[in-house]
Design an enzyme around this catalytic site. Sequence first.
Site, mmCIF file in Angstrom:
data_model
loop_
_atom_site.group_PDB
_atom_site.id
_atom_site.type_symbol
_atom_site.label_atom_id
_atom_site.label_comp_id
_atom_site.label_asym_id
_atom_site.label_seq_id
_atom_site.Cartn_x
_atom_site.Cartn_y
_atom_site.Cartn_z
ATOM 1 N N HIS A 44 -11.990 -7.824 26.013
ATOM 2 C CA HIS A 44 -10.788 -8.579 26.408
ATOM 3 C C HIS A 44 -10.446 -9.663 25.380
ATOM 4 O O HIS A 44 -9.811 -10.659 25.719
ATOM 5 C CB HIS A 44 -10.936 -9.170 27.815
ATOM 6 N N THR A 45 -10.882 -9.464 24.168
ATOM 7 C CA THR A 45 -10.508 -10.365 23.079
ATOM 8 C C THR A 45 -9.317 -9.810 22.295
ATOM 9 O O THR A 45 -8.646 -10.565 21.606
ATOM 10 C CB THR A 45 -11.693 -10.559 22.108
ATOM 11 N N ASP A 46 -9.056 -8.498 22.416
ATOM 12 C CA ASP A 46 -8.033 -7.904 21.528
ATOM 13 C C ASP A 46 -6.637 -8.472 21.803
ATOM 14 O O ASP A 46 -5.915 -8.841 20.884
ATOM 15 C CB ASP A 46 -8.051 -6.360 21.541
ATOM 16 N N GLY A 131 -11.304 7.032 33.487
ATOM 17 C CA GLY A 131 -11.694 5.895 34.324
ATOM 18 C C GLY A 131 -13.109 5.407 34.063
ATOM 19 O O GLY A 131 -13.684 4.707 34.886
ATOM 20 N N ALA A 132 -13.671 5.745 32.903
ATOM 21 C CA ALA A 132 -15.061 5.378 32.619
ATOM 22 C C ALA A 132 -15.161 4.286 31.567
ATOM 23 O O ALA A 132 -16.253 3.952 31.105
ATOM 24 C CB ALA A 132 -15.848 6.604 32.176
ATOM 25 N N SER A 135 -11.917 4.956 26.974
ATOM 26 C CA SER A 135 -10.616 5.158 26.330
ATOM 27 C C SER A 135 -10.078 6.566 26.406
ATOM 28 O O SER A 135 -9.568 7.099 25.412
ATOM 29 C CB SER A 135 -10.685 4.783 24.853
ATOM 30 N N SER A 137 -7.424 7.221 27.875
ATOM 31 C CA SER A 137 -5.972 7.061 27.697
ATOM 32 C C SER A 137 -5.602 7.039 26.222
ATOM 33 O O SER A 137 -4.686 7.740 25.787
ATOM 34 C CB SER A 137 -5.477 5.760 28.332
ATOM 35 N N ASP A 181 -8.386 0.176 21.525
ATOM 36 C CA ASP A 181 -8.745 1.573 21.808
ATOM 37 C C ASP A 181 -7.997 2.534 20.892
ATOM 38 O O ASP A 181 -8.574 3.473 20.336
ATOM 39 C CB ASP A 181 -8.428 1.911 23.272
HETATM 40 C C1 GLA Z 1 -9.203 -1.708 27.725
HETATM 41 C C2 GLA Z 1 -7.968 -1.963 26.890
HETATM 42 C C3 GLA Z 1 -8.322 -2.623 25.558
HETATM 43 C C4 GLA Z 1 -9.233 -3.828 25.753
HETATM 44 C C5 GLA Z 1 -10.384 -3.494 26.693
HETATM 45 C C6 GLA Z 1 -11.213 -4.687 27.034
HETATM 46 O O1 GLA Z 1 -9.999 -0.743 27.136
HETATM 47 O O2 GLA Z 1 -7.298 -0.751 26.629
HETATM 48 O O3 GLA Z 1 -7.156 -2.974 24.877
HETATM 49 O O4 GLA Z 1 -8.509 -4.921 26.220
HETATM 50 O O5 GLA Z 1 -9.934 -2.905 27.910
HETATM 51 O O6 GLA Z 1 -11.861 -5.160 25.915
#
Ligand code: GLA
Length: 397
Positions: A44-46, A131-132, A135, A137, A181
Amino acid sequence: MQNTTGQPTTAEAPLRLAQSFSARFASTPRIFRAPGRVNLIGEHTDYNDGFVLPAAIDLYTWTATSLRNDGRLCVYSENLGESSEIDLAQEAPAPRDDWSDYVHGVALMLQRSGIPVPGCDLAIFSDVPSGAGLSSSAALEVSVASALLALSGLSLPLSELAKLCQRAENEFVGARVGIMDQFASCFGSAHHAILLDCRSLEYKLLPLPAGITMVICNTMVKHGHSGGEYNDRRAQCEEGVRLLSRYFPSIKALRDVSAVELESHRGDLPDLIYRRCHHVVSENERVLSAVAALKSGNLKEVGRCMAESHLSMRDDYEISCRELDLMVELAQGREGLVGSRMTGGGFGGCTINLVRTASVVQFTTEMRAAYHQSTGISPEIYVSTAGAGVTEVTPHG
Ligand code: GLA
């Protein structure tokens, strides 16, 4: 990647996809493959313009495609056994709240950047669990975007492709995700993690230490991103920036706030906003400390950074859950463990464990048994090397 689920293995997947594509659409496809990712540290830094340290993994989404001449995308999901049709000429398309939104969003963003997307048949298969927190998505977006771009006959720099896929998710799907991601799925490199500065998009490839393996333990608790919690966290960070900019007018994002500055105004922030900011500010520092430790071979320090990162997500950012905490606890003290933390957006999904290669078999066997004993759930465990980013492949790989 091995599996025991009856799905094709990574090596078999493109040939199986090509065969099923030809049977369904009566033509020979081109095939594009984009990986999922695991994040070693920097959560959650991106979207706070900070630092992340992901690696692409050897789980992938493959898109097989060929041209059709009616201006439509006809998409088939091999995983779901479902078809979806998209009219590329539609003026103001609305999301349907299903998997096809990722395909549609990417096509729309390509069109908006001036790429004439041709009508295409597409068949998609993925072995990235959804959902794991790995990434699925982004792997879908990057794989489909590369396929559509190739068939349009044009090209884009990879960093533009990553940003375009992020926009598809932000603007069409409705999840305000950061760039990590999509970037990792584009820029993955064998045996390397990617230290990414999410403000400048400058990156460095960092070799993973010899003799260390990434072991990803899936709690089997699923998260959803377009759901509110992720977007809430982002809004809370923005609120932190708004409040702190009264005292530090030049800050644009939490990336610009130091730990000392944050502490000096702790009393001026609501406790919840303070804790959200504290996670982000301290997590950015931990990414840089972990990178320095990886470079100097100080694995004990790497493990410490990972452990602190997990606690920060549990207590300050509140994105962990009982099963993730348990999975991290169960790893502690096991032979060969360097470090363990939850990875990805949170609220379920996986832990990343760095484990000495010689101990991986014992580690996975014990973790499987211990988690099952505590929860009654059989976890999936992926032993992955860091792999390459998006690429075109032949049916034989
Ligand atoms: C998800 C989001 C990313 C990132 C992470 C947490 O994967 O797609 O952009 O924010 O959560 O680090």
